[in-house]
Design a protein around this motif. Structure first.
Motif, mmCIF file in Angstrom:
data_model
loop_
_atom_site.group_PDB
_atom_site.id
_atom_site.type_symbol
_atom_site.label_atom_id
_atom_site.label_comp_id
_atom_site.label_asym_id
_atom_site.label_seq_id
_atom_site.Cartn_x
_atom_site.Cartn_y
_atom_site.Cartn_z
ATOM 1 N N GLY A 1 -8.181 -30.309 86.220
ATOM 2 C CA GLY A 1 -9.446 -30.028 85.544
ATOM 3 C C GLY A 1 -10.090 -28.745 86.032
ATOM 4 O O GLY A 1 -10.661 -27.978 85.249
ATOM 5 N N ALA A 2 -10.001 -28.492 87.337
ATOM 6 C CA ALA A 2 -10.589 -27.273 87.910
ATOM 7 C C ALA A 2 -9.896 -26.028 87.363
ATOM 8 O O ALA A 2 -10.546 -25.025 87.047
ATOM 9 C CB ALA A 2 -10.481 -27.308 89.424
ATOM 10 N N PHE B 1 -8.445 -34.036 89.113
ATOM 11 C CA PHE B 1 -9.496 -33.112 89.539
ATOM 12 C C PHE B 1 -8.941 -31.693 89.665
ATOM 13 O O PHE B 1 -9.564 -30.720 89.223
ATOM 14 C CB PHE B 1 -10.077 -33.555 90.880
ATOM 15 C CG PHE B 1 -11.084 -32.594 91.452
ATOM 16 C CD1 PHE B 1 -12.411 -32.620 91.045
ATOM 17 C CD2 PHE B 1 -10.704 -31.645 92.404
ATOM 18 C CE1 PHE B 1 -13.336 -31.719 91.556
ATOM 19 C CE2 PHE B 1 -11.622 -30.745 92.927
ATOM 20 C CZ PHE B 1 -12.943 -30.786 92.502
ATOM 21 N N SER C 1 -19.061 -30.510 79.727
ATOM 22 C CA SER C 1 -17.990 -31.342 80.302
ATOM 23 C C SER C 1 -18.575 -32.561 81.013
ATOM 24 O O SER C 1 -18.040 -33.676 80.900
ATOM 25 C CB SER C 1 -17.131 -30.520 81.271
ATOM 26 O OG SER C 1 -17.862 -30.113 82.406
ATOM 27 N N LEU D 1 -11.878 -31.053 78.522
ATOM 28 C CA LEU D 1 -12.282 -30.880 79.914
ATOM 29 C C LEU D 1 -13.156 -32.040 80.375
ATOM 30 O O LEU D 1 -12.977 -32.575 81.474
ATOM 31 C CB LEU D 1 -13.031 -29.558 80.092
ATOM 32 C CG LEU D 1 -13.556 -29.272 81.511
ATOM 33 C CD1 LEU D 1 -12.395 -29.165 82.498
ATOM 34 C CD2 LEU D 1 -14.395 -28.000 81.530
ATOM 35 N N GLN E 1 -10.819 -38.859 85.589
ATOM 36 C CA GLN E 1 -10.829 -38.787 87.052
ATOM 37 C C GLN E 1 -11.611 -39.941 87.668
ATOM 38 O O GLN E 1 -11.135 -40.601 88.607
ATOM 39 C CB GLN E 1 -11.441 -37.464 87.519
ATOM 40 C CG GLN E 1 -11.477 -37.347 89.043
ATOM 41 C CD GLN E 1 -12.423 -36.277 89.559
ATOM 42 O OE1 GLN E 1 -12.719 -36.206 90.739
ATOM 43 N NE2 GLN E 1 -12.909 -35.422 88.660
ATOM 44 N N ASN F 1 -17.388 -24.105 89.610
ATOM 45 C CA ASN F 1 -16.735 -23.449 88.475
ATOM 46 C C ASN F 1 -17.011 -21.953 88.465
ATOM 47 O O ASN F 1 -16.181 -21.153 88.014
ATOM 48 C CB ASN F 1 -17.195 -24.081 87.161
ATOM 49 C CG ASN F 1 -16.604 -25.457 86.938
ATOM 50 O OD1 ASN F 1 -15.558 -25.802 87.507
ATOM 51 N ND2 ASN F 1 -17.251 -26.267 86.119
ATOM 52 N N GLN G 1 -11.828 -34.093 83.401
ATOM 53 C CA GLN G 1 -12.438 -33.850 84.703
ATOM 54 C C GLN G 1 -13.461 -34.906 85.106
ATOM 55 O O GLN G 1 -13.687 -35.142 86.284
ATOM 56 C CB GLN G 1 -13.099 -32.463 84.713
ATOM 57 C CG GLN G 1 -13.458 -31.957 86.102
ATOM 58 C CD GLN G 1 -13.996 -30.535 86.059
ATOM 59 O OE1 GLN G 1 -14.920 -30.226 85.330
ATOM 60 N NE2 GLN G 1 -13.408 -29.648 86.856
ATOM 61 N N THR G 2 -14.070 -35.551 84.133
ATOM 62 C CA THR G 2 -15.099 -36.542 84.455
ATOM 63 C C THR G 2 -14.649 -37.966 84.136
ATOM 64 O O THR G 2 -14.569 -38.813 85.025
ATOM 65 C CB THR G 2 -16.407 -36.238 83.689
ATOM 66 O OG1 THR G 2 -16.812 -34.887 83.966
ATOM 67 C CG2 THR G 2 -17.513 -37.171 84.131
ATOM 68 N N SER H 1 -6.505 -33.649 96.681
ATOM 69 C CA SER H 1 -6.829 -32.720 95.599
ATOM 70 C C SER H 1 -6.670 -31.271 96.055
ATOM 71 O O SER H 1 -6.321 -30.395 95.255
ATOM 72 C CB SER H 1 -8.259 -32.954 95.101
ATOM 73 O OG SER H 1 -9.205 -32.714 96.130
#
Length: 309
Positions: free
Chosen positions: A183-184, A180, A203, A88, A96, A248, A92-93, A119
């Motif tokens: 990842g969400a 993104f 994360s 993750l 992205q 989240n 996600q970080t 997104s």
């Protein structure tokens, strides 16, 4: 059950989601001012990655410290959970923001804002195929279209009618937006069995650490730490901690589509705050029209039909 009752309330969801988007929108002028304060040139991508890495490392550590202080066991995680959190964080970080920063450097700000807003579409479309209770319908599709038109209008400029498409510019921003969204959804899966603050903290920390290492290997450096620049970096870190944790949390208890639609507000807030802190002109009819369309789009996506169960 109490948390679920609170965070599934539509008014609470709207307030929290709007607040998250406000925080993310404030990041645009904050990051631009950060580049100035830390003397990071426009083409210095490695140093931008290090700057972003510092931000997310601090953000992750803040959340993990808070989680530990509130009695949550941040070290008692299985090997599988550690791998999931690493996936993750990298997705996600790290991934992205690599695509995001390179893409932004190779396109205009107007087109960058528009492409990044995709997104929302990716989130709604992915949810349609992954969740049986989060399907697209005509109303949601129209809401997305109207909201996206609003985003386009607020970023529209007659002297920037450039419809060229570069893969390492607009293409990279679309990839960042897709990452993104994925990842969400992945974070939503992890928060079913793990605490939201712990998931978000790890994360951000892992992703930020990878960004920093990659940036440094490529020759990036961040100097000129002053009182003002340090406070700005801390603000960016805290906004990430708050926004990602709350986002989240909303995804944990709600469908992806109705939450993700609020992403349309990010460029709106970004434009307003840029006008305030970067002295950009915002008092134009297009901005009022755009905000109205975005609000209509949000209302359409969240309004339940009588026949929906």
């Amino acid at each position: 059950m109490k948390d679920e009752n609170i965070f599934t309330n539509k008014k609470v969801v709207a307030i929290i989601a709007t607040f998250c988007c406000f925080l993310w929108g404030s990041a645009f002028p904050a990051i631009k001012n950060g580049y100035i304060m830390f003397n990071i040139s426009a083409g210095d991508i490695p140093s931008k990655l290090v700057f972003a890495g510092y931000r997310f490392i601090i953000a992750g550590l803040v959340l993990l410290v808070i989680a530990q202080s509130s009695g949550k066991k941040i070290f008692n995680i299985s090997r599988k959970d550690a791998l999931d959190l690493s996936y993750l964080g990298v997705m996600q970080t790290t991934v992205q923001y690599i695509f995001f920063y390179i893409g932004v450097s190779n396109t205009t700000g107007v087109k960058g804002s528009i492409m990044n807003s995709t997104s929302t579409f990716f989130s709604v479309i992915l949810a349609h195929y992954i969740y049986v209770n989060d399907k697209l319908n005509t109303q949601k599709i129209m809401g997305c279209i109207i909201g996206f038109i609003g985003v386009m209008i607020v970023n529209f400029s007659l002297d920037l009618l450039d419809f060229s498409f570069r893969f390492n510019g607009e293409g990279f921003l679309m990839i960042a937006a897709f990452v993104f969204a994925v990842g969400a959804i992945y974070a939503k899966k992890l928060t079913k069995s793990m605490d939201v603050m712990v998931v978000t903290g790890y994360s951000l920390f892992i992703g930020g650490l990878m960004l920093t290492v990659i940036g440094i290997i490529l020759g990036g450096r961040v100097y000129h730490f002053t009182m003002h620049s340090s406070l700005l970096l801390i603000y960016l870190a805290l906004l990430s901690s708050a926004a990602f944790s709350l986002w989240n949390l909303l995804l944990k208890y709600n469908k992806v589509g109705p939450v993700s639609i609020f992403n349309f507000l990010i460029p709106i807030f970004g434009s307003i705050l840029s006008a305030i802190f970067l002295n950009e002109n915002i008092f134009e009819y297009k901005n009022i029209v755009a905000l109205g369309l975005v609000c209509i789009g949000i209302w359409m996506v969240n309004k339940e039909k009588v026949i929906d169960k």
